[in-house]
Structures are given as C-alpha cells and as structure tokens.
Design a protein around this motif. Sequence first.
Motif, mmCIF file in Angstrom:
data_model
loop_
_atom_site.group_PDB
_atom_site.id
_atom_site.type_symbol
_atom_site.label_atom_id
_atom_site.label_comp_id
_atom_site.label_asym_id
_atom_site.label_seq_id
_atom_site.Cartn_x
_atom_site.Cartn_y
_atom_site.Cartn_z
ATOM 1 N N ALA A 101 0.771 -1.238 0.019
ATOM 2 C CA ALA A 101 -0.007 0.045 -0.211
ATOM 3 C C ALA A 101 0.902 1.305 -0.223
ATOM 4 C CB ALA A 101 -0.747 0.019 1.167
ATOM 5 N N PRO A 102 0.476 2.316 -0.927
ATOM 6 C CA PRO A 102 1.261 3.312 -0.910
ATOM 7 C C PRO A 102 1.674 4.261 0.547
ATOM 8 C CG PRO A 102 0.035 3.235 -2.703
ATOM 9 C CD PRO A 102 -0.596 2.166 -2.057
ATOM 10 N N TRP A 103 0.459 4.381 1.402
ATOM 11 C CA TRP A 103 0.553 4.901 2.515
ATOM 12 C C TRP A 103 1.419 4.210 3.370
ATOM 13 C CZ3 TRP A 103 -0.409 2.943 7.207
ATOM 14 C CH2 TRP A 103 -1.026 1.716 7.416
ATOM 15 N N HIS A 104 1.559 2.909 3.089
ATOM 16 C CA HIS A 104 2.338 2.120 4.114
ATOM 17 C C HIS A 104 3.775 2.252 3.978
ATOM 18 C CE1 HIS A 104 3.768 -1.591 6.375
ATOM 19 N NE2 HIS A 104 2.406 -1.453 6.956
ATOM 20 N N ARG A 105 4.114 2.394 2.670
ATOM 21 C CA ARG A 105 5.291 2.645 1.967
ATOM 22 C C ARG A 105 5.849 3.679 2.424
ATOM 23 N NH1 ARG A 105 3.428 0.878 -3.082
ATOM 24 N NH2 ARG A 105 3.860 2.935 -3.826
ATOM 25 N N ALA A 106 5.010 4.737 2.619
ATOM 26 C CA ALA A 106 5.458 6.255 3.008
ATOM 27 C C ALA A 106 5.894 6.201 4.549
ATOM 28 C CB ALA A 106 4.309 7.163 2.459
ATOM 29 N N ALA A 107 4.657 5.482 5.376
ATOM 30 C CA ALA A 107 5.194 5.567 6.777
ATOM 31 C C ALA A 107 6.340 4.829 7.188
ATOM 32 C CB ALA A 107 3.929 4.943 7.246
ATOM 33 N N LEU A 108 6.523 3.742 6.466
ATOM 34 C CA LEU A 108 7.738 3.002 6.486
ATOM 35 C C LEU A 108 9.232 3.845 6.393
ATOM 36 C CD1 LEU A 108 9.103 0.101 7.233
ATOM 37 C CD2 LEU A 108 8.756 -0.479 4.753
ATOM 38 N N GLY A 109 8.834 4.723 5.172
ATOM 39 C CA GLY A 109 10.196 5.499 4.803
ATOM 40 C C GLY A 109 10.352 6.546 5.870
ATOM 41 N N ALA A 110 9.525 6.902 6.279
ATOM 42 C CA ALA A 110 9.586 8.224 7.386
ATOM 43 C C ALA A 110 9.845 7.464 8.794
ATOM 44 C CB ALA A 110 8.305 8.925 7.291
ATOM 45 N N ASN A 111 9.923 6.239 8.998
ATOM 46 C CA ASN A 111 10.286 5.791 10.379
ATOM 47 C C ASN A 111 8.843 5.873 11.219
ATOM 48 O OD1 ASN A 111 12.774 4.631 9.573
ATOM 49 N ND2 ASN A 111 13.513 6.719 10.663
ATOM 50 N N GLY A 167 3.762 -2.972 13.651
ATOM 51 C CA GLY A 167 3.262 -2.704 12.488
ATOM 52 C C GLY A 167 2.216 -1.741 12.335
ATOM 53 N N GLY A 168 1.626 -1.076 13.442
ATOM 54 C CA GLY A 168 0.678 -0.146 13.389
ATOM 55 C C GLY A 168 1.514 1.241 13.125
ATOM 56 N N LEU A 169 0.381 2.249 12.871
ATOM 57 C CA LEU A 169 0.752 3.440 12.470
ATOM 58 C C LEU A 169 1.132 4.466 13.750
ATOM 59 C CD1 LEU A 169 1.210 5.491 10.059
ATOM 60 C CD2 LEU A 169 -1.047 6.371 10.223
ATOM 61 N N GLY A 170 2.408 4.826 13.934
ATOM 62 C CA GLY A 170 3.000 5.635 15.057
ATOM 63 C C GLY A 170 2.661 7.042 14.743
ATOM 64 N N VAL A 171 3.128 7.786 15.826
ATOM 65 C CA VAL A 171 2.971 9.317 15.466
ATOM 66 C C VAL A 171 4.575 9.632 15.250
ATOM 67 C CG1 VAL A 171 1.218 9.618 17.118
ATOM 68 C CG2 VAL A 171 3.434 9.902 18.011
ATOM 69 N N THR A 172 4.505 10.947 14.607
ATOM 70 C CA THR A 172 5.937 11.355 14.466
ATOM 71 C C THR A 172 6.559 11.990 15.452
ATOM 72 O OG1 THR A 172 5.466 13.793 13.890
ATOM 73 C CG2 THR A 172 4.862 12.407 12.034
ATOM 74 N N ILE A 173 8.042 11.945 15.439
ATOM 75 C CA ILE A 173 8.553 12.377 16.640
ATOM 76 C C ILE A 173 8.301 13.856 17.059
ATOM 77 C CG2 ILE A 173 10.681 13.110 15.366
ATOM 78 C CD1 ILE A 173 10.620 11.346 18.600
ATOM 79 N N PHE A 174 8.015 14.568 15.937
ATOM 80 C CA PHE A 174 7.614 15.912 16.183
ATOM 81 C C PHE A 174 6.412 16.024 17.038
ATOM 82 C CE2 PHE A 174 9.995 15.642 12.219
ATOM 83 C CZ PHE A 174 10.909 16.688 12.483
ATOM 84 N N GLU A 175 5.564 15.220 16.449
ATOM 85 C CA GLU A 175 3.981 15.265 17.425
ATOM 86 C C GLU A 175 4.443 14.972 18.703
ATOM 87 O OE1 GLU A 175 -0.241 13.329 17.165
ATOM 88 O OE2 GLU A 175 0.886 13.241 15.410
ATOM 89 N N GLU A 176 5.337 13.923 19.014
ATOM 90 C CA GLU A 176 5.263 13.236 20.240
ATOM 91 C C GLU A 176 5.869 14.277 20.978
ATOM 92 O OE1 GLU A 176 7.861 9.819 22.428
ATOM 93 O OE2 GLU A 176 7.741 9.742 20.580
ATOM 94 N N MET A 177 7.264 15.188 20.754
ATOM 95 C CA MET A 177 7.849 15.991 21.463
ATOM 96 C C MET A 177 7.014 17.150 21.699
ATOM 97 S SD MET A 177 10.713 14.799 22.105
ATOM 98 C CE MET A 177 9.994 12.903 22.119
#
Length: 409
Positions: free
Chosen positions: A14-24, A30-40
Amino acid sequence: MHPPREVSTPMATAPWHRAALGANLLAPDGGLGVTIFEEMTTLAVQTGAINLGQGFPDEDGPLEIREAARAAIAAGANQYAPGKGIPELREAVAAHQRRFYGLSPDPATEVIITTGATEAIAASLLAFAGPGDEVLTLEPFYDSYGALIGLCGATHVTAPLLAPDFMPDMAALEAAFSERTKVVLLNNPHNPTGAVFPREVLQKIVELAARHNSIIVSDEVYEHLTFGARHIPVASLPTAAERTITISSAGKTFSLTGWKIGWLTGPEELVSAARTVKQFLTYSSGTPFQQAITAGLAFPDSFFAGIAANLKAKRDILTEGLRAAGFNVFSPQGTYFVNVDTEPLGITDAVDLARRLPKLVGVAAIPVPVFCHPEGAERTRSLLRFAFCKRTEVLEEAAGRLAKLSGRL
C-alpha cells in the motif's frame, strides 16, 4: 574502511504504508505511530517546556511582504494561479537565481511555482523514480525524503555524514551509487546537521551522478541562512545544470512557513516532467501569496545578509547554553538547527533523553536517530537536534534552563 551503503527497499504494497515505513512511522507491531515531532510537541505542551524541536519561526516575516499579500487579496487575486505559477513570481525567481548565482533559467519554461518545497520534491521524485530504481540521500536525512521515496516505490540508499563536521565519507559516497541510482536527492544547506557542503563535495556528487546517469534534485531551502560558509548551488558547477533540478521556497528565507510558496528550476525537459506530476497534486496554490513573494525576492542584498546575521546571533545564544549543559556541540554552518552529542554527560540514548528533557529542564528537542535507517540510527544514537529559529528572549530562557541539566541527571 568505509561503511557499506545502507539500503531501505520498500516491502509494503500500500502506498501509505510505504510512505510511513520510509519516514520511520511504523510502530514495532506494524501499526501507524506518531511522528517524533508530534510526540515531542505533546510532551512540551504537557510540561510547559520550550519547544526547540520543530523548525518553524515564532515571529512573522517582513511586514512589507505581509501587506503585499493583503493588498493582493483586496485587489481580487483569489482564484487559481496558472499551474506554472504567476508570471511575475516566475520572473522574480529567475532574477533571483541570476542575481545571486549567475544562473539564468527561462521563467517561461524552466521555472515552476509549487506548494512549498515539499511538493516540488514530491513532484520531482514521482516524475523520475519508481520500483526498481534507487534514490540516494545523505544520512541523516529530512524525514519527508524517506516518505516520498517510499511512496514512489523506489529503494532508498544512504551515504553517511560524519561528525563533527558532517561531511560525507567520499569512499562511502562513491560506493552508495549503482547502475540503478536514478535520483540523487541532495539537501544543502543540510537539515538536520547544519552542514554547508563545499565545492569539492558538490563536484564529487556531480561527477558520480554523471557517471551513473543520475538526476540531481537539490533542496536548497536554507540557501540564505548560512553563517560564514558560502552556499554554492550544485547547478552552478560545470556540467551539473543539464541534470539538476533546484528547489527552494519562501518559507525559510522570509519566515513565512505557513504560506507554502516554493519553486523549482532546471532544464526544460526535467521541469516539464515534474510539472506534469505537479499539476495533478495541487495544480496551483496561494495566488495572493505568490504576488507578495514576488516583492520579497526583490529585497536588497542587505536584507538577505541581515537575516543570516540575526540567525547566527540566535545560534550563538543557544549553543552557549548547550555547552553549559555539558553537551559536545557541533556548531552549524547554516540552517535553523544545531546538533549536540550527549555522550559527555554519560548518555548514549538520545531518544530516551529527548523524552525526559522536557520534564528535566523544560526544553524539547528532536533525537537525530529518527532521521536515519537502522545502521545510521546506531551511528547517531547519542545525537540531539535543537532549533534556534525562535525569538531571542525564548532562546535566552532555553539556554538558561539547559545550563542546569547536568545537575538534574
């Protein structure tokens, strides 16, 4: 021995999954996490900490540009701009390139206006890279690069930038290229390290790109924010222009990040390909803002020198506090960011410290490992990035808080 090239091949479908994987952005399950920016940012809000994580200014850009936008709105510039951008801004971008770098893109065929630099990068990668291709970046890399490369379905290959000056290991850089290297995605001045690459580094990249018939996509959004080091557009080097797309934006130069006005220049055949994709992303955007940025690009040289000098003074305020905290500080040559090594404090896990820092001293930062693939994350595991594009009084307060860190660990 130089380290082997590090490769991240998108395995997800899935394109969204590839994008999420590429951005760590994928969690261990395997679930979708939050960005480090959002966490901080969340931690900063919860603790009342000064947020030096995300790189956006906390004060508005020049009044003259903002008034020009208001005037454009009042005058009715509120409908679609041409897909390529309004002619006045394309001409202003071409004049800017000629004025500062001696480059002469044709505003009719070799300049397009984009919805920020991010869209310009996305359009360029989607135009030229796909499954079976490789896109090479330096590492650490800005997180959207990994996401966009994943979205393309291409393989993300990295070459390391090494502390303390964050210059590439030339042998590793050469080894990172292959016959599949379709695009070299360069960021100069470089986020997150603050490095400004000298002519010899850029020339080596050009030589390797020519050898492997690769396109260079050069993200130069921090072009006017350098401190002593001179920014050299890669397109200005011999033989580079024919294979280079150059990208910049108004957001960083004019402290107007929310306007999302960027641009892309290069040879007509490359620009036309990127424009073909771009017109089906946003088509066009920000008509009154485009008119206002036209005025900004015509500002005198003293303005551009002044914004760099002002930012350098802010850098120095923050780095003084970081040194007082006990960090090993890598003073940047450009951008909004300064990196530090936490090891002098006996800390080798920057991610863990970033999560504790808001409560410890009331300052939030971003751990550098999040900008890396696993091997790079291990190499940078003790590094933190702080943003200094904030008001002077905010940085002075942050510096004072940071100076107390060693006593609170």
